[in-house]
Structure formats: C-alpha cells, structure tokens
Design an enzyme around this catalytic site. Structure first.
Site, PDB file in Angstrom:
ATOM      1  N   HIS A  34       0.857  -1.186   0.000  1.00  0.00           N
ATOM      2  CA  HIS A  34       0.000   0.000   0.000  1.00  0.00           C
ATOM      3  C   HIS A  34       0.897   1.241   0.000  1.00  0.00           C
ATOM      4  O   HIS A  34       2.139   1.122  -0.061  1.00  0.00           O
ATOM      5  CB  HIS A  34      -0.953  -0.013   1.194  1.00  0.00           C
ATOM      6  CG  HIS A  34      -0.284  -0.235   2.523  1.00  0.00           C
ATOM      7  ND1 HIS A  34       0.659   0.620   3.036  1.00  0.00           N
ATOM      8  CD2 HIS A  34      -0.397  -1.247   3.426  1.00  0.00           C
ATOM      9  CE1 HIS A  34       1.069   0.182   4.209  1.00  0.00           C
ATOM     10  NE2 HIS A  34       0.456  -0.961   4.463  1.00  0.00           N
ATOM     11  N   HIS A  37       4.009   1.311   2.269  1.00  0.00           N
ATOM     12  CA  HIS A  37       5.185   0.606   1.733  1.00  0.00           C
ATOM     13  C   HIS A  37       5.861   1.439   0.642  1.00  0.00           C
ATOM     14  O   HIS A  37       7.084   1.502   0.553  1.00  0.00           O
ATOM     15  CB  HIS A  37       4.768  -0.740   1.134  1.00  0.00           C
ATOM     16  CG  HIS A  37       4.161  -1.703   2.109  1.00  0.00           C
ATOM     17  ND1 HIS A  37       2.854  -2.120   2.020  1.00  0.00           N
ATOM     18  CD2 HIS A  37       4.681  -2.329   3.189  1.00  0.00           C
ATOM     19  CE1 HIS A  37       2.600  -2.983   2.994  1.00  0.00           C
ATOM     20  NE2 HIS A  37       3.678  -3.125   3.721  1.00  0.00           N
ATOM     21  N   GLN A  61       6.928 -15.257  12.558  1.00  0.00           N
ATOM     22  CA  GLN A  61       6.545 -14.106  13.369  1.00  0.00           C
ATOM     23  C   GLN A  61       5.040 -14.046  13.626  1.00  0.00           C
ATOM     24  O   GLN A  61       4.562 -13.100  14.245  1.00  0.00           O
ATOM     25  CB  GLN A  61       7.049 -12.802  12.748  1.00  0.00           C
ATOM     26  CG  GLN A  61       6.328 -12.362  11.492  1.00  0.00           C
ATOM     27  CD  GLN A  61       7.033 -11.200  10.830  1.00  0.00           C
ATOM     28  OE1 GLN A  61       8.151 -11.334  10.328  1.00  0.00           O
ATOM     29  NE2 GLN A  61       6.413 -10.031  10.846  1.00  0.00           N
ATOM     30  N   GLY A 147       9.254   1.247   8.537  1.00  0.00           N
ATOM     31  CA  GLY A 147       8.249   2.235   8.909  1.00  0.00           C
ATOM     32  C   GLY A 147       8.221   2.475  10.409  1.00  0.00           C
ATOM     33  O   GLY A 147       8.342   1.535  11.203  1.00  0.00           O
ATOM     34  N   ASP A 150       5.620   0.585  12.902  1.00  0.00           N
ATOM     35  CA  ASP A 150       5.977  -0.524  13.791  1.00  0.00           C
ATOM     36  C   ASP A 150       7.155  -0.069  14.637  1.00  0.00           C
ATOM     37  O   ASP A 150       8.301  -0.474  14.410  1.00  0.00           O
ATOM     38  CB  ASP A 150       6.305  -1.772  12.964  1.00  0.00           C
ATOM     39  CG  ASP A 150       5.111  -2.221  12.138  1.00  0.00           C
ATOM     40  OD1 ASP A 150       4.248  -2.911  12.684  1.00  0.00           O
ATOM     41  OD2 ASP A 150       5.019  -1.849  10.948  1.00  0.00           O
ATOM     42  N   SER A 186      -2.002  -3.391   5.901  1.00  0.00           N
ATOM     43  CA  SER A 186      -2.577  -4.465   5.083  1.00  0.00           C
ATOM     44  C   SER A 186      -3.772  -5.092   5.787  1.00  0.00           C
ATOM     45  O   SER A 186      -4.626  -5.700   5.149  1.00  0.00           O
ATOM     46  CB  SER A 186      -1.523  -5.535   4.814  1.00  0.00           C
ATOM     47  OG  SER A 186      -0.339  -4.927   4.322  1.00  0.00           O
ATOM     48  N   ARG A 187      -3.848  -4.950   7.109  1.00  0.00           N
ATOM     49  CA  ARG A 187      -4.957  -5.553   7.861  1.00  0.00           C
ATOM     50  C   ARG A 187      -6.226  -4.696   7.814  1.00  0.00           C
ATOM     51  O   ARG A 187      -7.311  -5.191   8.146  1.00  0.00           O
ATOM     52  CB  ARG A 187      -4.559  -5.799   9.307  1.00  0.00           C
ATOM     53  CG  ARG A 187      -3.522  -6.913   9.466  1.00  0.00           C
ATOM     54  CD  ARG A 187      -3.312  -7.295  10.920  1.00  0.00           C
ATOM     55  NE  ARG A 187      -2.464  -8.468  11.066  1.00  0.00           N
ATOM     56  CZ  ARG A 187      -1.144  -8.434  11.194  1.00  0.00           C
ATOM     57  NH1 ARG A 187      -0.514  -7.282  11.200  1.00  0.00           N
ATOM     58  NH2 ARG A 187      -0.462  -9.549  11.313  1.00  0.00           N
TER      59      ARG A 187
HETATM   60  P1  AMP Z   1       4.544  -5.115   6.727  1.00  0.00           P
HETATM   61  O1  AMP Z   1       4.347  -5.499   5.294  1.00  0.00           O
HETATM   62  O2  AMP Z   1       3.270  -4.793   7.441  1.00  0.00           O
HETATM   63  O3  AMP Z   1       5.431  -6.071   7.475  1.00  0.00           O
HETATM   64  O4  AMP Z   1       5.329  -3.742   6.699  1.00  0.00           O
HETATM   65  C1  AMP Z   1       6.529  -3.618   5.981  1.00  0.00           C
HETATM   66  C2  AMP Z   1       7.169  -2.306   6.310  1.00  0.00           C
HETATM   67  O5  AMP Z   1       6.282  -1.238   5.954  1.00  0.00           O
HETATM   68  C3  AMP Z   1       7.468  -2.144   7.799  1.00  0.00           C
HETATM   69  O6  AMP Z   1       8.726  -1.489   7.949  1.00  0.00           O
HETATM   70  C4  AMP Z   1       6.334  -1.278   8.265  1.00  0.00           C
HETATM   71  O7  AMP Z   1       6.663  -0.504   9.395  1.00  0.00           O
HETATM   72  C5  AMP Z   1       6.114  -0.390   7.063  1.00  0.00           C
HETATM   73  N1  AMP Z   1       4.762   0.172   7.073  1.00  0.00           N
HETATM   74  C6  AMP Z   1       3.592  -0.495   7.227  1.00  0.00           C
HETATM   75  N2  AMP Z   1       2.547   0.358   7.232  1.00  0.00           N
HETATM   76  C7  AMP Z   1       3.071   1.596   7.076  1.00  0.00           C
HETATM   77  C8  AMP Z   1       2.516   2.920   7.015  1.00  0.00           C
HETATM   78  N3  AMP Z   1       1.199   3.138   7.111  1.00  0.00           N
HETATM   79  N4  AMP Z   1       3.358   3.959   6.850  1.00  0.00           N
HETATM   80  C9  AMP Z   1       4.706   3.757   6.759  1.00  0.00           C
HETATM   81  N5  AMP Z   1       5.286   2.540   6.809  1.00  0.00           N
HETATM   82  C10 AMP Z   1       4.492   1.477   6.977  1.00  0.00           C
END
Ligand code: AMP
Length: 280
Positions: A34, A37, A61, A147, A150, A186-187
């Site tokens: 999204h 990312h 995880q 990001g 997290d 993504s959730r």
């Molecule tokens: P994920 O796919 O959820 O594991 O996230 C992958 C990376 O994208 C991680 O470093 C997250 O912190 C970052 N991320 C997820 N959502 C966001 C957001 N809304 N804004 C900025 N970074 C994000």
C-alpha cells in the site's frame, strides 16, 4: 524488475550490483503493498541506486495460524506496484527456501522484545529478528528502510544491527495515514465497515494525548488518560494497551521530559491494529 525466489540468485544479483559500485537499499515487507510501503520505496530510491523489495509472509513471526492463513498475498498486484515504483529487484522467497527441513537457528532479541507487542505476541520479535537477518544475508544491503508505524520493531532492528555488527544503516520513515488519520495497514482491508469507521478513534486517541502535551501536560498518566478517554468512548474498540515509553529504550515513563512515543494496540472485531505517535 528482477524477481528472485531463492537466496542464492538473490545474493548473486546483489554481489553484481556491489561490484558495479551501486548502493543497495532493501525494503522488507510482507506484501499486500500500500502507499505506506511505497513511501519506504521512495525513500530507498532517494538513498540508493539499487532498490530491493522483499515480500515474504514470515510464518515465524505469526503466533496465530489463522492470522497467518488469512494474511493477504496478492503477489501479481505487488509485482506491478513494484514495477511502477521503480523497484529494481523483488525478493519473494518461498517458505521452503527460507526454512528448509532441519532449520533450527534463530536470532533472539533482548529486553526490548519483552514488552508491548512482545508481551502480547510471544516469539513475534524472535521471528522478525531472524527473518530480517536472513533477508540482509540474501540482499547484502548498505541500508534498510522500515516504517515508524511498527515502532518497537524499528527499535529492535536498530539494536540488533548494532549488537551483531551487521553494518546496515537503518532508516525510519514516518507513518502514512488515510485522510481521516488511520494508519495504512494491510490488515485494514479486513475491517468490517462499522469497524473501519470506529477505527478512526485510534489516531484520534493519539492526537488527544498530543494535544494535551502541546498544552503543557507532562504527566504520562494524564496523557495516557487523554488517549484512553477517546478509545473508551468508542464501544467497538477493545483496547489491549496504551503506553507512553522512551523512544529507544521502550521503558514506561511517568513524566515526559525527553523523547517519548505513545504506543497502542486496539482490537476491532477480529482485527488488531497498532499505532503510535511521537511526543516531544
Ligand atoms: P509489513 O508489510 O506490514 O510487514 O510492513 C513492511 C514495512 O512497511 C514495515 O517497515 C512497516 O513498518 C512499514 N509500514 C507499514 N505500514 C506503514 C505505514 N502506514 N506507513 C509507513 N510505513 C508502513
């Protein structure tokens, strides 16, 4: 865009880029990409000549099989998004390539992983630390972009890189939000319409604490209460935690005299959302 599904060809590509004096930035993700990312990808493109996005829904995880099974995996859309975003290579390993039979070595983070998300999701950060180490070993990055969404993960990865002398520069990127303030995730797609509407209470709660801070409140209990008041007023929200902690040590603060972050996890129906905001 080059696509690799095994560490060996991925590392050959990375070695070749390095031989051409290219700086490599890696953006680790679980896919279902999204705009959050893509903000990480944009930063990576500004900082490095070669951008690698990793896409891997890491079973290590997840502490709930149902959450792992339900996690979206729109790989074709993700590859299209990467192509449009100017990504040079995608590393989307199979689970068998990452965890072949006999796999038994893990990276164990320290106390930073015990609280907040770590307390609620046993083994989660051990899985994150292990997979990030493996992704670094395959992509040989000079820098890695994560990001701030997290926050605890970012703090743990920074600590891990320092502790294990991994030599990868860690870059944190501010959270990208919907127009109403909800952090992209993504959730979010799994939220029922009523819950999606109610979920705006999460960023509103964080902003209530920020408002109180701006008006001079420095007592962490009061700031936390300001956030909780907003969430308690939303009947669909089930609060797991709201805490005010130090940015790097993640220790609970009673007063806010240095850099702190307010972190929260809230359930809406079957969906668990996390968010945070820096104060100070
Ligand atoms: P994920 O796919 O959820 O594991 O996230 C992958 C990376 O994208 C991680 O470093 C997250 O912190 C970052 N991320 C997820 N959502 C966001 C957001 N809304 N804004 C900025 N970074 C994000």
């Amino acid at each position: 865009v080059h696509v690799f599904d095994h560490p060996e060809p991925m590392r050959r590509y990375a070695r070749e880029r390095r031989a051409h004096h290219e700086t490599i930035a890696v953006v680790p993700t679980m896919g279902a990409l999204h705009a959050g990312h893509l903000a990480l990808v944009d930063a990576a493109r500004r900082l490095a000549g070669t951008v690698v996005v990793t896409i891997f829904v890491n079973p290590l995880q997840f502490n709930e099989t149902a959450d792992f099974d339900r996690y979206p995996r729109p790989i074709d859309d993700d590859l299209t998004a990467c192509r449009h975003a100017g990504v040079h290579a995608v590393y989307a390993p199979t689970a068998a390539a990452m965890y072949p039979a006999g796999f038994q070595t893990h990276v164990e983070p320290g106390v930073l992983a015990e609280r907040l998300e770590g307390a609620m999701r046993p083994g989660h950060f051990r899985g994150v630390a292990t997979v990030v180490t493996k992704l670094f070993a395959a992509t040989l990055p000079h820098l890695a972009v994560f990001g701030e969404k997290d926050h605890q993960q970012l703090a743990i990865v920074r600590r891990m890189v320092a502790d294990l002398d991994l030599g990868v520069e860690i870059v944190g990127i501010p959270t990208v939000r919907e127009p109403d303030g909800l952090a992209l995730s993504s959730r979010n797609a799994r939220l029922a319409p009523h819950d999606r509407a109610a979920a705006v209470s999460v960023p509103q709660a964080l902003r209530a604490a920020e408002d109180a801070y701006r008006h001079g409140e420095r007592d962490a209990g009061e700031l936390r209460a300001a956030a909780l008041a907003v969430l308690d007023a939303e009947p669909r929200a089930r609060v797991e935690y709201v805490e005010i902690v130090g940015v790097d040590d993640l220790e609970t603060r009673s007063r806010v005299d240095d850099q702190v972050v307010i972190v929260t996890a809230v359930w809406f129906g079957e969906v668990r959302l996390i968010d945070n905001l820096r104060l100070g």
